[in-house]
Each structure stands twice: as C-alpha cells, then as structure tokens.
Motif scaffolding. Structure first.
Motif, PDB file in Angstrom:
ATOM      1  N   MET A  23       0.830  -1.210   0.000  1.00  0.00           N
ATOM      2  CA  MET A  23       0.000   0.000   0.000  1.00  0.00           C
ATOM      3  C   MET A  23       0.862   1.257   0.000  1.00  0.00           C
ATOM      4  N   VAL A  24       2.126   1.130   0.382  1.00  0.00           N
ATOM      5  CA  VAL A  24       3.051   2.263   0.338  1.00  0.00           C
ATOM      6  C   VAL A  24       3.213   2.747  -1.097  1.00  0.00           C
ATOM      7  N   THR A  25       3.098   1.844  -2.042  1.00  0.00           N
ATOM      8  CA  THR A  25       3.228   2.226  -3.450  1.00  0.00           C
ATOM      9  C   THR A  25       1.948   2.884  -3.960  1.00  0.00           C
ATOM     10  N   GLY A  26       0.968   3.049  -3.073  1.00  0.00           N
ATOM     11  CA  GLY A  26      -0.254   3.745  -3.460  1.00  0.00           C
ATOM     12  C   GLY A  26      -1.114   2.971  -4.425  1.00  0.00           C
ATOM     13  N   GLN A  27      -1.001   1.646  -4.374  1.00  0.00           N
ATOM     14  CA  GLN A  27      -1.783   0.788  -5.259  1.00  0.00           C
ATOM     15  C   GLN A  27      -1.514   1.095  -6.738  1.00  0.00           C
ATOM     16  N   ILE A  28      -0.347   1.637  -7.031  1.00  0.00           N
ATOM     17  CA  ILE A  28       0.037   1.881  -8.423  1.00  0.00           C
ATOM     18  C   ILE A  28       0.863   0.672  -8.862  1.00  0.00           C
ATOM     19  N   PRO A  29       0.293  -0.201  -9.668  1.00  0.00           N
ATOM     20  CA  PRO A  29       0.973  -1.441 -10.018  1.00  0.00           C
ATOM     21  C   PRO A  29       2.371  -1.230 -10.607  1.00  0.00           C
ATOM     22  N   ARG A  30       2.569  -0.210 -11.390  1.00  0.00           N
ATOM     23  CA  ARG A  30       3.882   0.027 -12.016  1.00  0.00           C
ATOM     24  C   ARG A  30       4.964   0.257 -10.960  1.00  0.00           C
ATOM     25  N   ILE A  31       4.653   1.049  -9.930  1.00  0.00           N
ATOM     26  CA  ILE A  31       5.626   1.302  -8.867  1.00  0.00           C
ATOM     27  C   ILE A  31       5.832   0.033  -8.044  1.00  0.00           C
ATOM     28  N   GLY A  32       4.748  -0.682  -7.776  1.00  0.00           N
ATOM     29  CA  GLY A  32       4.859  -1.943  -7.053  1.00  0.00           C
ATOM     30  C   GLY A  32       5.703  -2.960  -7.796  1.00  0.00           C
ATOM     31  N   ASN A  33       5.561  -3.005  -9.125  1.00  0.00           N
ATOM     32  CA  ASN A  33       6.368  -3.916  -9.944  1.00  0.00           C
ATOM     33  C   ASN A  33       7.846  -3.531  -9.920  1.00  0.00           C
ATOM     34  N   LEU A  34       8.126  -2.256  -9.719  1.00  0.00           N
ATOM     35  CA  LEU A  34       9.516  -1.807  -9.659  1.00  0.00           C
ATOM     36  C   LEU A  34      10.140  -2.059  -8.290  1.00  0.00           C
ATOM     37  N   VAL A  57       4.597 -18.170   4.454  1.00  0.00           N
ATOM     38  CA  VAL A  57       4.239 -16.750   4.310  1.00  0.00           C
ATOM     39  C   VAL A  57       4.279 -16.347   2.841  1.00  0.00           C
ATOM     40  N   GLY A  58       5.293 -16.803   2.113  1.00  0.00           N
ATOM     41  CA  GLY A  58       5.391 -16.481   0.695  1.00  0.00           C
ATOM     42  C   GLY A  58       4.259 -17.067  -0.123  1.00  0.00           C
ATOM     43  N   LEU A  59       3.826 -18.253   0.238  1.00  0.00           N
ATOM     44  CA  LEU A  59       2.738 -18.914  -0.483  1.00  0.00           C
ATOM     45  C   LEU A  59       1.405 -18.207  -0.266  1.00  0.00           C
ATOM     46  N   VAL A  60       1.151 -17.783   0.955  1.00  0.00           N
ATOM     47  CA  VAL A  60      -0.154 -17.225   1.315  1.00  0.00           C
ATOM     48  C   VAL A  60      -0.293 -15.743   0.974  1.00  0.00           C
ATOM     49  N   THR A  61       0.761 -14.965   1.134  1.00  0.00           N
ATOM     50  CA  THR A  61       0.652 -13.509   1.040  1.00  0.00           C
ATOM     51  C   THR A  61       0.039 -13.009  -0.271  1.00  0.00           C
ATOM     52  N   PRO A  62       0.555 -13.384  -1.452  1.00  0.00           N
ATOM     53  CA  PRO A  62      -0.046 -12.837  -2.678  1.00  0.00           C
ATOM     54  C   PRO A  62      -1.500 -13.277  -2.879  1.00  0.00           C
ATOM     55  N   LEU A  63      -1.800 -14.526  -2.514  1.00  0.00           N
ATOM     56  CA  LEU A  63      -3.165 -15.016  -2.694  1.00  0.00           C
ATOM     57  C   LEU A  63      -4.136 -14.283  -1.766  1.00  0.00           C
ATOM     58  N   LEU A  64      -3.743 -14.136  -0.508  1.00  0.00           N
ATOM     59  CA  LEU A  64      -4.592 -13.437   0.454  1.00  0.00           C
ATOM     60  C   LEU A  64      -4.753 -11.969   0.072  1.00  0.00           C
ATOM     61  N   ARG A  65      -3.679 -11.348  -0.367  1.00  0.00           N
ATOM     62  CA  ARG A  65      -3.739  -9.942  -0.768  1.00  0.00           C
ATOM     63  C   ARG A  65      -4.640  -9.766  -1.987  1.00  0.00           C
ATOM     64  N   SER A  66      -4.589 -10.714  -2.903  1.00  0.00           N
ATOM     65  CA  SER A  66      -5.444 -10.663  -4.083  1.00  0.00           C
ATOM     66  C   SER A  66      -6.911 -10.773  -3.704  1.00  0.00           C
ATOM     67  N   VAL A  67      -7.222 -11.698  -2.790  1.00  0.00           N
ATOM     68  CA  VAL A  67      -8.610 -11.881  -2.364  1.00  0.00           C
ATOM     69  C   VAL A  67      -9.100 -10.679  -1.556  1.00  0.00           C
ATOM     70  N   MET A  68      -8.239 -10.146  -0.691  1.00  0.00           N
ATOM     71  CA  MET A  68      -8.652  -9.038   0.182  1.00  0.00           C
ATOM     72  C   MET A  68      -8.728  -7.695  -0.533  1.00  0.00           C
ATOM     73  N   PHE A  69      -7.746  -7.418  -1.387  1.00  0.00           N
ATOM     74  CA  PHE A  69      -7.624  -6.075  -1.966  1.00  0.00           C
ATOM     75  C   PHE A  69      -7.743  -6.033  -3.488  1.00  0.00           C
ATOM     76  N   GLY A  70      -7.811  -7.192  -4.141  1.00  0.00           N
ATOM     77  CA  GLY A  70      -7.919  -7.227  -5.591  1.00  0.00           C
ATOM     78  C   GLY A  70      -6.610  -7.005  -6.326  1.00  0.00           C
ATOM     79  N   MET A  71      -5.538  -6.838  -5.584  1.00  0.00           N
ATOM     80  CA  MET A  71      -4.211  -6.646  -6.186  1.00  0.00           C
ATOM     81  C   MET A  71      -3.220  -7.547  -5.459  1.00  0.00           C
ATOM     82  N   PRO A  72      -2.404  -8.259  -6.130  1.00  0.00           N
ATOM     83  CA  PRO A  72      -2.336  -8.412  -7.583  1.00  0.00           C
ATOM     84  C   PRO A  72      -3.519  -9.244  -8.087  1.00  0.00           C
ATOM     85  N   PRO A  73      -3.820  -9.154  -9.380  1.00  0.00           N
ATOM     86  CA  PRO A  73      -4.899  -9.976  -9.932  1.00  0.00           C
ATOM     87  C   PRO A  73      -4.611 -11.460  -9.656  1.00  0.00           C
ATOM     88  N   LEU A  74      -5.646 -12.206  -9.305  1.00  0.00           N
ATOM     89  CA  LEU A  74      -5.455 -13.598  -8.895  1.00  0.00           C
ATOM     90  C   LEU A  74      -4.809 -14.439  -9.984  1.00  0.00           C
TER      91      LEU A  74
END
Length: 180
Positions: A23-34, A57-74
C-alpha cells in the motif's frame, strides 16, 4: 514450544507486513512492480523464522492480498507470485540456516540464490498458466519481467534486507553467530 510460538507470531507479523507494505506504493501497479514491496517480508521471514515459515508466508501472502484487496490480480499474477515468494522464503531460510557463520555475508549468500530460484519458478509457473489461457511467455518477456523491470526492487532488497538484519542483530532480536 516457545520457539514455535515465537516463529508463528513473527510469521503472522511478516504476513501482515506483506499485505500492508504494498500500500506504500499507493496501489500503483507500475511502482509496485519496480519496488517489489511484498518480497521484503517474505525474505525476512525466511531468514529470521526459517525456510518452512518463509515458504508458508510467501505462499499465502499474494493469494490473500489478491482476495482481500484485488491486487495483484489472482490469475495469473497472484498464483505465479505465490509460487515465486514461497521459493524465496524456503531457499533463503534453508541456505541461511546452514551457513557456518551468520552475518551480512551469509545474508547475501542466502538472498542471491533465492532470488534466482524464485524468479526461475515464477517464469515456469507463468509460462504454464499463460499457456493454459492461450497466451505465451516469451524469453524476452521473462527477462524483462523477472530481471530488467525488477532492478530497482532487487537493489532495494540487496540494500535493505542486510541492513535490517544487521539492525536486528544490534538490537538483540537476531544473533549473528556460528551455527551449532
């Protein structure tokens, strides 16, 4: 028992950090990708709690974040990131735990192969997932996504993670010591 409770608590903290830090990247995918902010807590979890905890933690984090916040796309992003980050946490933690001496050199010795292995797994999973959807991951796309576009994040990881580990050592949270 006390050690497992401590590792579980720290892993939950790193999971929460992995959910919030992007969220520090402001939900801007380009900055997050960098900057790759979700990767930092996974590497730290692997180093501090061990490979299996870092992998979880690595396995769960992106999936949980996708379900909770919609980013990254599932699909395919969160699924392939989940595999990538699981490898980061596992490889980093296992190599660091086996290091004969703990310290900055051991952190780098664990980070570098973990980064390469995780990116290789990401590329393989991404190729399979994109192939299933009728698309393709070219070698040029892999190099651009896994390495060229990620250079700022890789540099951030190589600077910040050893610095955090050294600060935690000075604070007495983790100890650099010889392996028993």
């Amino acid at each position: 028992m006390k050690t497992n409770t401590k590792k579980l608590t720290l892993s939950a903290f790193f999971l929460a950090l992995g959910l919030v830090l992007p969220m520090v990247t402001g939900q801007i995918p380009r900055i997050g990708n960098l900057l790759l902010p979700m990767h930092l807590p996974v590497f730290l979890c692997g180093l501090i709690c061990g490979g299996p905890w870092g992998m979880a933690v690595g396995l769960v984090t992106p999936l949980l974040r996708s379900v909770m916040f919609g980013m990254p796309p599932l699909f395919p992003t969160a699924v392939s990131m989940s595999c990538e980050l699981a490898v980061y946490g596992l490889v980093c933690g296992v190599i660091y735990a086996r290091a004969p001496r703990r310290g900055t050199a051991a952190v780098y010795a664990a980070l570098l192969p973990a980064m390469l292995a995780g990116r290789a797994v990401w590329g393989c999973v991404q190729a399979v997932l994109l192939g299933m959807s009728g698309s393709a991951l070219t070698l040029q796309m892999f190099w651009a996504s896994a390495f060229l576009n990620a250079i700022p994040g890789i540099v951030l990881q190589l600077v910040l993670i050893p610095a955090v580990m050294a600060a935690l050592n000075r604070a007495g949270v983790v100890q650099y010591r010889q392996r028993a």
